[in-house]
Enzyme design. Structure first.
Site, PDB file in Angstrom:
ATOM      1  N   GLU A  50       1.014  -1.252   0.020  1.00 44.12           N
ATOM      2  CA  GLU A  50      -0.071  -0.138  -0.033  1.00 44.12           C
ATOM      3  C   GLU A  50       1.064   1.325   0.057  1.00 44.12           C
ATOM      4  O   GLU A  50       1.933   1.317   0.520  1.00 44.12           O
ATOM      5  CB  GLU A  50      -0.784  -0.111   1.319  1.00 44.12           C
ATOM      6  CG  GLU A  50      -1.760   1.124   1.632  1.00 44.12           C
ATOM      7  CD  GLU A  50      -2.122   1.301   2.822  1.00 44.12           C
ATOM      8  OE1 GLU A  50      -1.607   0.888   4.057  1.00 44.12           O
ATOM      9  OE2 GLU A  50      -3.399   1.766   3.099  1.00 44.12           O
TER      10      GLU A  50
ATOM     11  N   ASN B 164      -6.966   5.691  -1.977  1.00 42.30           N
ATOM     12  CA  ASN B 164      -5.994   4.850  -1.693  1.00 42.30           C
ATOM     13  C   ASN B 164      -6.001   3.740  -2.546  1.00 42.30           C
ATOM     14  O   ASN B 164      -7.082   2.708  -2.396  1.00 42.30           O
ATOM     15  CB  ASN B 164      -5.710   4.421  -0.248  1.00 42.30           C
ATOM     16  CG  ASN B 164      -4.833   3.721   0.100  1.00 42.30           C
ATOM     17  OD1 ASN B 164      -4.142   3.174  -0.429  1.00 42.30           O
ATOM     18  ND2 ASN B 164      -4.580   3.914   1.617  1.00 42.30           N
TER      19      ASN B 164
ATOM     20  N   LYS C  94      -9.564   1.696  -1.922  1.00 44.90           N
ATOM     21  CA  LYS C  94      -9.630   0.818  -0.590  1.00 44.90           C
ATOM     22  C   LYS C  94     -10.954   1.470  -0.154  1.00 44.90           C
ATOM     23  O   LYS C  94     -11.542   2.419  -0.303  1.00 44.90           O
ATOM     24  CB  LYS C  94      -8.542   1.574   0.502  1.00 44.90           C
ATOM     25  CG  LYS C  94      -8.464   1.021   1.782  1.00 44.90           C
ATOM     26  CD  LYS C  94      -7.220   1.740   2.458  1.00 44.90           C
ATOM     27  CE  LYS C  94      -6.932   1.222   3.989  1.00 44.90           C
ATOM     28  NZ  LYS C  94      -5.945   1.667   4.454  1.00 44.90           N
TER      29      LYS C  94
ATOM     30  N   GLU D 156      -6.036   8.763   7.363  1.00 44.85           N
ATOM     31  CA  GLU D 156      -6.300   8.247   6.243  1.00 44.85           C
ATOM     32  C   GLU D 156      -7.801   8.902   6.022  1.00 44.85           C
ATOM     33  O   GLU D 156      -8.018   9.294   4.870  1.00 44.85           O
ATOM     34  CB  GLU D 156      -6.314   6.965   6.247  1.00 44.85           C
ATOM     35  CG  GLU D 156      -5.043   6.293   5.893  1.00 44.85           C
ATOM     36  CD  GLU D 156      -5.140   4.667   5.391  1.00 44.85           C
ATOM     37  OE1 GLU D 156      -5.980   4.333   4.552  1.00 44.85           O
ATOM     38  OE2 GLU D 156      -4.911   3.928   6.478  1.00 44.85           O
TER      39      GLU D 156
ATOM     40  N   CYS E  53      -4.808  -3.110   3.041  1.00 47.85           N
ATOM     41  CA  CYS E  53      -4.390  -2.840   4.499  1.00 47.85           C
ATOM     42  C   CYS E  53      -5.615  -2.975   5.376  1.00 47.85           C
ATOM     43  O   CYS E  53      -5.992  -4.311   5.510  1.00 47.85           O
ATOM     44  CB  CYS E  53      -3.847  -1.539   4.714  1.00 47.85           C
ATOM     45  SG  CYS E  53      -3.075  -1.466   6.350  1.00 47.85           S
TER      46      CYS E  53
ATOM     47  N   ASN F 123       0.310  -1.067   5.435  1.00 45.09           N
ATOM     48  CA  ASN F 123       1.213   0.050   6.527  1.00 45.09           C
ATOM     49  C   ASN F 123       0.651  -0.205   7.731  1.00 45.09           C
ATOM     50  O   ASN F 123      -0.487   0.453   8.017  1.00 45.09           O
ATOM     51  CB  ASN F 123       1.093   1.116   5.876  1.00 45.09           C
ATOM     52  CG  ASN F 123       2.199   1.833   4.633  1.00 45.09           C
ATOM     53  OD1 ASN F 123       3.002   2.239   4.969  1.00 45.09           O
ATOM     54  ND2 ASN F 123       1.501   1.591   3.643  1.00 45.09           N
TER      55      ASN F 123
HETATM   56  N1  CDV Z   1      -3.164   1.496   6.559  1.00 47.43           N
HETATM   57  C1  CDV Z   1      -3.940   1.005   7.454  1.00 47.43           C
HETATM   58  O1  CDV Z   1      -5.115   0.607   7.092  1.00 47.43           O
HETATM   59  N2  CDV Z   1      -3.441   0.808   8.547  1.00 47.43           N
HETATM   60  C2  CDV Z   1      -4.526   0.331   9.781  1.00 47.43           C
HETATM   61  C3  CDV Z   1      -4.013   0.575  11.081  1.00 47.43           C
HETATM   62  C4  CDV Z   1      -4.287   2.108  11.217  1.00 47.43           C
HETATM   63  C5  CDV Z   1      -4.846  -0.191  11.935  1.00 47.43           C
HETATM   64  C6  CDV Z   1      -4.343  -1.520   9.786  1.00 47.43           C
HETATM   65  O2  CDV Z   1      -5.583  -1.898   9.592  1.00 47.43           O
HETATM   66  O3  CDV Z   1      -3.328  -2.024   9.563  1.00 47.43           O
END
Ligand code: CDV
Length: 330
Positions: free
Chosen positions: A47, A114, A131, A150, A176, A201
């Site tokens: 990501e 994203n 996303k 975000e 993510c 991330n």
């Molecule tokens: N980049 C993300 O989506 N990170 C989230 C954190 C913030 C909980 C994750 O689900 O890994």
């Protein structure tokens, strides 16, 4: 004939705030070449794989951060990656911040997503995924050691989780936080997905409940392994790990089989290519047996429970459980 593809998970280490696109793209190309040496058909990047994780900084002026976004893909700075992928005959998936200019937008508004792009071995674009589950917060929260904005920088996609025929199979993407939600995999599972590509991330420190910090690695694998097994699909989870601008992020990129087993895992927190041969026909072992959706799934039953309003209380004085006793609960 079996449908096997060799897939690479190209984990990235930190990307500094002042690291320019040419330097990052050179790192991506280096990992792509390592993938080619390992016989990869497809290499998956994380990501926001072109920039530092900029939502960690609050701003009143989002447009002032538009240099973190891509207005076209490929663009002038990412074209070398596309050229090298085509030359090597290796497809790739790459996460990045996408800016849709008001002039190009159907509603005349600017949009920021994203996004992840999937590119075939011949350089053709298979599809884009935006996303769906946008975590974090919208406003500055100074009590946190670092921000996770975000929800200020991106809007959520309403396009759900489509799948594409590519790489001799049925491919899907998620980003993510999407990986933590069972419906992400089930939406794609219902469309027959055979490989889900996920970049992430994930800061080790979770400010709303630091008690979860020690469980980050466990939760990461738990949700992706469950999603793979319960839907009979390969899952490729790829991190941007290490300590970036003072924030430590989870690495542990992995390749997960339809059995739910991890068949390859990164050992470092930096740039690292891992790979595995993924037999897409292995998915049928689960899709046609334990998780034969047509035969065993009971959506009408779930719907009945979903429509039920409130808790079913046991009858007074007996303490018995009406549902287990077989009483009508409709
Ligand atoms: N980049 C993300 O989506 N990170 C989230 C954190 C913030 C909980 C994750 O689900 O890994």
């Amino acid at each position: 004939m079996t449908r096997s593809i060799t897939v690479g998970a190209a984990q990235l280490g930190p990307i500094a705030k002042d690291e320019g696109r040419p330097s990052v793209v050179a790192r991506l190309i280096d990992l792509l070449r390592k993938g080619a040496e390992a016989g990869c058909d497809l290499v998956v990047f994380p990501e926001l794989g072109l920039t530092t994780f900029f939502p960690r900084w609050y701003t009143d002026d989002i447009a002032g951060h538009d240099h973190y976004y891509e207005r076209s893909m490929p663009g002038p700075e990412t074209q070398p990656l596309f050229d090298e992928a085509k030359r090597l005959g290796v497809g790739f998936a790459l996460g990045y911040a996408e800016l849709v200019d008001a002039a190009d937008s159907p509603d005349g508004e600017t949009h920021r997503f994203n996004t992840t792009i999937l590119v075939e071995r011949d350089g053709s674009i298979v599809g884009h995924f935006r996303k769906v589950h946008i975590p974090g917060h919208e406003d500055d929260e100074p009590w946190r050691p670092f921000q996770h904005l975000e929800r200020r920088y991106f809007e959520e996609s309403d396009a759900g989780f489509p799948v594409w025929r590519a790489f001799d199979g049925i491919m899907g993407m998620a980003t993510c936080n999407d990986r933590r939600w069972p419906e992400t995999y089930r939406e794609m599972g219902l469309q027959g997905v055979e490989m889900v590509l996920i970049g992430y991330n994930t800061p080790i420190h979770y400010a709303p409940d630091p008690g979860q910090n020690a469980l980050q690695g466990f939760h990461n694998h738990l949700c992706m392994q469950a999603g793979a097994y319960q839907n009979g699909t390969w899952v490729i989870g790829v991190a941007k790990g290490g300590t970036e601008e003072g924030v430590e992020s989870l690495a542990q990129s992995c390749i997960i089989a339809p059995s739910g087993q991890i068949v390859a895992q990164a050992v470092s927190t930096g740039d690292e290519l891992i790979s595995a041969v993924a037999d897409l026909d292995w998915c049928a072992h689960y899709k046609d047996t334990l998780f034969n959706f047509d035969r065993y799934r009971r959506p009408e039953v779930y719907q009945r429970i979903t429509n039920q309003k409130g808790v079913i209380e046991p009858p007074e004085n007996t303490g018995s459980d009406q549902t287990l006793a077989g009483d009508d609960n409709s």
